[in-house]
Design an enzyme around this catalytic site. Structure first.
Site: not given
Ligand code: GRF
Length: 193
Positions: A13, A15, A91, A110
């Protein structure tokens, strides 16, 4: 008025954190109303709780089909009056049903310069291909994996000796910058409609 966001996660998480931090700014046009994780181990759930955001775990293995799981997510998002859904390391493939319900209102980040390196091994694939540059993309989600209108991209150099880990770290820095920016752009477009 701030737009109401729902964030779907499965893991760390980071992001989500970048969106939480952006939403804290008074002039940022969004606030996160709910975080949903399909994994009870997702660290992102702690991030949400620390920020005082309702976080729910919906374990997809408890549902008979993808669509039933998506319907449960949909209900949860509606209950929290969500207007835009942000996928942040979520996912799971979304059902066509869910994508239709939220048409044009689901964003994803992505770790590649789409349309290059679609799929769940984008960083590994970029390294294997020997490209000098890769990056990240924020795009709208449509009923085709890692496709849909590109909102923003950022370029990242691939350095000699990079491993998947070091390259991903560099990509993450850019993801954390462009995801809040892209969300702001999409909200701006909604307001103009
Ligand atoms: C990120 O690299 C994003 O591009 C991909 O999954 C990863 C998630 O990372 N879809 P986080 O859980 O946000 O750290």
């Amino acid at each position: 008025m701030k737009r109401k966001i729902g964030v779907l996660i499965s893991g760390n998480g980071s992001n989500l954190q970048s969106l939480i931090d952006a939403c804290k700014k008074p002039d940022y046009p969004a606030e996160i109303h709910v975080v949903i994780s399909n994994k009870d181990t997702a660290y992102g759930v702690n991030r949400a709780s620390e920020a005082g955001i309702p976080a729910h775990i919906l374990d997809h293995t408890h549902y008979k089909s993808r669509e039933e799981f998506d319907k449960a997510m949909h209900e949860m998002l509606e209950r929290h009056n969500v207007e835009i859904v942000c996928l942040a390391g979520f996912m799971r493939l979304l059902s066509p049903w869910f994508i239709k319900q939220w048409q044009g209102k689901i964003l994803n980040v992505h770790p590649s310069l789409l349309p290059e390196f679609k799929g769940s091994h984008a960083v590994r694939d970029a390294l294997k291909a020997g490209v000098k540059e890769t990056g990240c993309t924020v795009h709208r989600v449509i009923d085709e994996v890692d496709a849909g209108e590109i909102i923003l991209q950022a370029r990242v150099p691939v350095k000699v000796g990079d491993t998947e880990e070091t390259l991903l770290e560099r990509i993450h820095l850019q993801e954390h910058r462009i995801y809040p920016e892209a969300l702001k752009m999409v909200i701006g477009q909604l307001a103009a409609m």
